[in-house]
Each structure stands twice: as C-alpha cells, then as structure tokens.
Design a protein around this motif. Structure first.
Motif, PDB file in Angstrom:
ATOM      1  N   VAL A  97       0.841  -1.194   0.000  1.00  8.82           N
ATOM      2  CA  VAL A  97       0.000   0.000   0.000  1.00  8.82           C
ATOM      3  C   VAL A  97       0.874   1.241   0.000  1.00  8.82           C
ATOM      4  O   VAL A  97       2.076   1.184   0.303  1.00  8.82           O
ATOM      5  CB  VAL A  97      -0.943   0.036   1.230  1.00  8.82           C
ATOM      6  N   GLN A  98       0.254   2.365  -0.330  1.00  9.78           N
ATOM      7  CA  GLN A  98       0.897   3.680  -0.231  1.00  9.78           C
ATOM      8  C   GLN A  98       0.021   4.562   0.655  1.00  9.78           C
ATOM      9  O   GLN A  98      -1.192   4.429   0.634  1.00  9.78           O
ATOM     10  CB  GLN A  98       1.014   4.326  -1.612  1.00  9.78           C
ATOM     11  N   ASN A 185      -1.084  -0.316  -3.759  1.00  7.92           N
ATOM     12  CA  ASN A 185       0.116  -0.248  -4.587  1.00  7.92           C
ATOM     13  C   ASN A 185       0.104  -1.485  -5.485  1.00  7.92           C
ATOM     14  O   ASN A 185       0.742  -2.499  -5.204  1.00  7.92           O
ATOM     15  CB  ASN A 185       1.380  -0.205  -3.724  1.00  7.92           C
ATOM     16  N   VAL A 186      -0.685  -1.378  -6.540  1.00  8.34           N
ATOM     17  CA  VAL A 186      -0.895  -2.512  -7.437  1.00  8.34           C
ATOM     18  C   VAL A 186       0.401  -2.905  -8.141  1.00  8.34           C
ATOM     19  O   VAL A 186       0.681  -4.087  -8.349  1.00  8.34           O
ATOM     20  CB  VAL A 186      -1.997  -2.181  -8.464  1.00  8.34           C
ATOM     21  N   ALA A 191       4.511  -7.006  -8.809  1.00 10.40           N
ATOM     22  CA  ALA A 191       5.926  -7.355  -8.926  1.00 10.40           C
ATOM     23  C   ALA A 191       6.265  -8.579  -8.076  1.00 10.40           C
ATOM     24  O   ALA A 191       7.182  -9.335  -8.394  1.00 10.40           O
ATOM     25  CB  ALA A 191       6.794  -6.173  -8.509  1.00 10.40           C
ATOM     26  N   LEU A 192       5.500  -8.781  -6.988  1.00 10.24           N
ATOM     27  CA  LEU A 192       5.754  -9.925  -6.115  1.00 10.24           C
ATOM     28  C   LEU A 192       4.995 -11.174  -6.559  1.00 10.24           C
ATOM     29  O   LEU A 192       5.528 -12.283  -6.497  1.00 10.24           O
ATOM     30  CB  LEU A 192       5.368  -9.577  -4.674  1.00 10.24           C
ATOM     31  N   TYR A 193       3.748 -10.990  -7.037  1.00 11.23           N
ATOM     32  CA  TYR A 193       2.897 -12.138  -7.347  1.00 11.23           C
ATOM     33  C   TYR A 193       2.656 -12.375  -8.835  1.00 11.23           C
ATOM     34  O   TYR A 193       2.247 -13.457  -9.223  1.00 11.23           O
ATOM     35  CB  TYR A 193       1.534 -11.973  -6.666  1.00 11.23           C
ATOM     36  N   PRO A 198      -5.051 -10.723  -8.720  1.00 10.55           N
ATOM     37  CA  PRO A 198      -5.773  -9.541  -8.221  1.00 10.55           C
ATOM     38  C   PRO A 198      -5.493  -9.275  -6.743  1.00 10.55           C
ATOM     39  O   PRO A 198      -5.215 -10.198  -5.965  1.00 10.55           O
ATOM     40  CB  PRO A 198      -7.250  -9.913  -8.435  1.00 10.55           C
ATOM     41  N   TYR A 199      -5.591  -8.008  -6.382  1.00  7.20           N
ATOM     42  CA  TYR A 199      -5.415  -7.564  -5.002  1.00  7.20           C
ATOM     43  C   TYR A 199      -6.347  -8.339  -4.064  1.00  7.20           C
ATOM     44  O   TYR A 199      -5.958  -8.800  -3.002  1.00  7.20           O
ATOM     45  CB  TYR A 199      -5.748  -6.072  -4.959  1.00  7.20           C
ATOM     46  N   GLN A 200      -7.610  -8.455  -4.477  1.00  9.21           N
ATOM     47  CA  GLN A 200      -8.619  -9.113  -3.644  1.00  9.21           C
ATOM     48  C   GLN A 200      -8.272 -10.572  -3.395  1.00  9.21           C
ATOM     49  O   GLN A 200      -8.496 -11.106  -2.301  1.00  9.21           O
ATOM     50  CB  GLN A 200      -9.989  -9.005  -4.305  1.00  9.21           C
TER      51      GLN A 200
END
Length: 233
Positions: A97-98, A185-186, A191-193, A198-200
């Motif tokens: 997140v930011q 911070n999509v 970049a990690l997954y 999706p975020y959810q």
C-alpha cells in the motif's frame, strides 16, 4: 513414459518456485523486513505498545516503515507499506500500500516515523479492496491507545474502523491520521505475485504467502494470538 514426464514437470516446478521467490525486487524484500522489525519491537514493549485486546480484535494490519514528513510550516506526508488481513484460514499473504496526506503545523526540516494501522472490522478489510481509502472520510479512524489494555475506551475509539499508531525513537504512541489516504500499490503487489493476481485474491487468503514474507505473517499471527490468549484469561 507419461509418469516420467509428469515427475519431471513436478521437479521443475519445485525447483522454479524458490527461484521465482528469490527474484522478488530488493526494495520489496527490504520493506517487508522493515515492517517485520517494527512489529517485533512492538511486541517487545508491551507496556508502551499496542494493547493486546486491540490486537485480538484485529482484522487487518498495515505497517508503513519510515513514513515521511517534510517541508516548513506546510508539508506533505508519504510512505510505502505492507498490509495483511485475517481470513478463515489465517492471515493473508501481504499486499503493498501507499499512504499520502497533507501535513499542517510547524515543521522544520524533514522527519520520518513508523506507522502501524489496525483495522478492527470486516468493513475495514473491505475498504482496503478499494483503490483508495480516505481515513476519517471513507473509513473512521482514531489515534490508538497505548499500554497493556485499552481500558480508557471512548465512543470515538470504540467506533473507529482503524486505530493508528506511530513509533519514534522506539516508543509507540497514538497518532491522528485524519485526512490521510491509503492507496493500493498494485504495481509493487504485481511485482511480487505477477500481473494476473488480483489484489482481492491475495487479501482473501487464496494466494500462498511468499517465502520472503513468511516471517512477517508469522509475527502478525503471533501478535494476534497473544491478544486472543489474554482475552480468554
């Protein structure tokens, strides 16, 4: 022959998984490490940290290392953080997140502080699925109490979806973050997954926790477990 090919594919996937995790961007690994260290220090100072009964009610935990304030008289605030939410299967893998907001007051030079936000309801978790959440607007927020228990509860405190804390020079204290915004911070999460996660899906617990973040999630779970244990006594 088919069994031989299948076995070979499984072996390749097992070998590839650690390699993929090892390729996590260094800045993200550093951010997770910093968040982990903050939570560990928090647990090492029970008399001056987040009350365990607050930890017991946590639905989401956000840690923002080195949240920066700057400028003179009128300033800005900005930070990059890590978030996880509780699911029926335990704490989710982390997302990024930011945080940003306006800072008003007498400030000379720049300073930074570590932030911890405790989301206390399922509604708070749902807010994190929105692209942007304004604290005090979209979601109610209050400076969190400090100590072993939150005995001095007020109506504002009881109704707050998020309780907010800062750490400066090793000491935790409640902090007013009214008006600040928490954004997904999509880019860093992808970049990690991977771009197709999706975020959810991550926050729902459907994505395994990467090895580089396993210790952070264990520490969140330990904090939550200690809170539940005290509440049960």
């Amino acid at each position: 022959m088919r069994n031989l090919i299948a076995s070979a594919l499984v072996a390749v996937s097992i070998l590839a998984a650690p390699a993929a995790q090892a390729q996590a961007p260094e800045k993200l690994v550093h951010r997770i490490e910093a968040a982990h260290s903050i939570l560990h220090e928090l647990m090492d100072t029970p008399d001056k940290g987040i009350p365990l009964d607050i930890a017991a009610s946590a639905q989401c935990v956000i840690v923002v290392p080195a949240f920066k304030k700057g400028a003179f008289i009128f300033g800005g605030e900005y930070g990059q953080g890590v978030a996880t939410c509780r699911t029926p299967r335990g704490w989710s893998a982390p997302v990024f997140v930011q945080m940003a907001g306006a800072s008003f007051g007498f400030q000379i030079g720049g300073q930074s502080t570590d932030l911890v936000l405790i989301g206390r309801s399922h509604k708070a978790a749902q807010h994190l699925l929105h692209e942007k959440v304004k604290l005090g607007g979209d979601a109610s927020v209050a400076a969190g109490p400090v100590g072993r228990s939150a005995q001095a509860s007020t109506t504002e405190l009881a109704n707050a979806e998020f309780l907010t804390y800062s750490r400066n020079k090793g000491l935790f204290a409640g902090i007013d973050l009214q008006g600040d915004e928490v954004n997904q911070n999509v880019k860093d999460t992808a970049a990690l997954y991977g771009d197709d996660v999706p975020y959810q899906k991550v926050l729902s617990g459907a994505v395994p926790t990467p090895r580089v973040a396993a210790h952070f999630i264990r520490t969140v779970n330990e904090l939550f477990r200690k809170g539940r244990a005290q509440k049960a006594n």
